[in-house]
Scaffold this active site. Structure first.
Site, PDB file in Angstrom:
ATOM      1  CG  ASP A  94      -0.339  -0.291   2.513  1.00 22.80           C
ATOM      2  OD1 ASP A  94       0.832   0.073   2.688  1.00 22.80           O
ATOM      3  OD2 ASP A  94      -1.007  -0.897   3.382  1.00 22.80           O
ATOM      4  NE  ARG A 114      -0.872   3.187   4.790  1.00 20.41           N
ATOM      5  CZ  ARG A 114      -2.013   2.525   4.607  1.00 20.41           C
ATOM      6  NH1 ARG A 114      -2.635   2.541   3.442  1.00 20.41           N
ATOM      7  NH2 ARG A 114      -2.536   1.851   5.614  1.00 20.41           N
ATOM      8  CG  ASP A 119      -3.820  -2.299   7.145  1.00 16.64           C
ATOM      9  OD1 ASP A 119      -2.644  -1.990   6.850  1.00 16.64           O
ATOM     10  OD2 ASP A 119      -4.141  -2.792   8.243  1.00 16.64           O
ATOM     11  CB  THR A 120      -1.285  -4.480   1.906  1.00 20.67           C
ATOM     12  OG1 THR A 120      -0.213  -3.594   2.218  1.00 20.67           O
ATOM     13  CG2 THR A 120      -2.070  -3.926   0.738  1.00 20.67           C
ATOM     14  CD  GLU A 122       3.892  -3.995   8.651  1.00 20.38           C
ATOM     15  OE1 GLU A 122       4.670  -3.382   7.901  1.00 20.38           O
ATOM     16  OE2 GLU A 122       2.953  -3.468   9.262  1.00 20.38           O
ATOM     17  NE  ARG A 164       3.229   6.645   5.115  1.00 19.02           N
ATOM     18  CZ  ARG A 164       3.005   5.426   5.602  1.00 19.02           C
ATOM     19  NH1 ARG A 164       3.738   4.407   5.183  1.00 19.02           N
ATOM     20  NH2 ARG A 164       2.049   5.200   6.471  1.00 19.02           N
TER      21      ARG A 164
END
Ligand SMILES: [Zn+2]
Length: 227
Positions: A94, A114, A119-120, A122, A164
């Site tokens: 992401d 971002r 939310d991908t 980790e 970001r």
């Protein structure tokens, strides 16, 4: 109109007595600080610009914001009005780095992005193991985005606390990469902060779960049982 203080090179604006401001204090109009792309310091909590003033600056800068357009669906966004950019580095599922040819003043020539609302799993956390489907999500983004020309739309918040840029990334064919990540089960909808397509992204996640796609697939149950 309020005044705030800048350091020579920092990306934040401050109150005059802020402990993080050292030798240089450049007195600046709040509107000019915002126009120059500075964001409020989290230590001294300087004044914020009213949303209406901000939107004036943003519209002068010609930045396409899906909230200002009151878009109901990510699929209705107009890529011809978005900022063009090139993806010059892939970081994870992401997060990517973009280069802008001729950005308005609140955007730098190169920016870490971002992606909003996703939310991908980790892959890069120094203390955590690579999460299930993290590698696949990261590869999906790399394959679709690296070295590609893309289009950028913003929403309510311009930046996160790591400075970001918060953005939707659209492809030439009009598809929204943020949405594709969720649709294909490479990401969960990230709903801790409001964004224009929150309900829609939640629904995409629900459908991906129902279809056992990607990170919602059968292996996940098995690895849970084993763990
Ligand atoms: Zn400060």
């Amino acid at each position: 109109m309020g005044f705030v203080y800048l350091s020579k090179s920092g990306s934040k604006y401050h109150l005059e007595n802020c402990s993080t401001l050292k030798d240089t204090k450049i007195k600046t109009k709040l509107t000019d600080a915002i126009t120059a792309g500075k964001s409020p310091c989290s230590v001294c909590n300087p004044p914020l610009l009213k949303e209406i003033e901000k939107s004036k600056i943003y519209s002068q800068q010609n930045i396409y914001r899906v909230n200002m357009e009151s878009l109901k669906s990510y699929a209705n966004a107009d890529i011809t009005r978005m900022l063009p950019a090139k993806v010059i580095r892939h970081i994870d599922g992401d997060t990517v780095e973009l280069q802008f040819e001729n950005p308005p003043s609140i955007i730098k020539k190169t920016e870490k992005i971002r992606m909003i609302g996703v939310d991908t799993p980790e892959t890069l956390h120094p203390k955590k193991e690579v999460q299930y489907f993290g590698k696949e999500a990261s590869d999906f983004t790399k394959k679709r985005l690296l070295n590609k020309d893309v289009f950028i739309a913003l929403d309510w918040d311009t930046r996160d606390k790591y400075d970001r840029l918060l953005a939707y990334i659209y492809m030439n064919d009009g598809s929204c990469h943020n949405a594709e990540l969720i649709k294909n089960g490479f990401a969960a909808a990230y709903t801790h902060f409001p964004f224009q397509f929150l309900d829609e992204f939640r629904l995409l996640e629900k459908q991906a779960k129902a279809g056992n796609r990607g990170l919602w697939g059968g292996n996940r149950q098995e690895s849970k049982k084993q763990g």
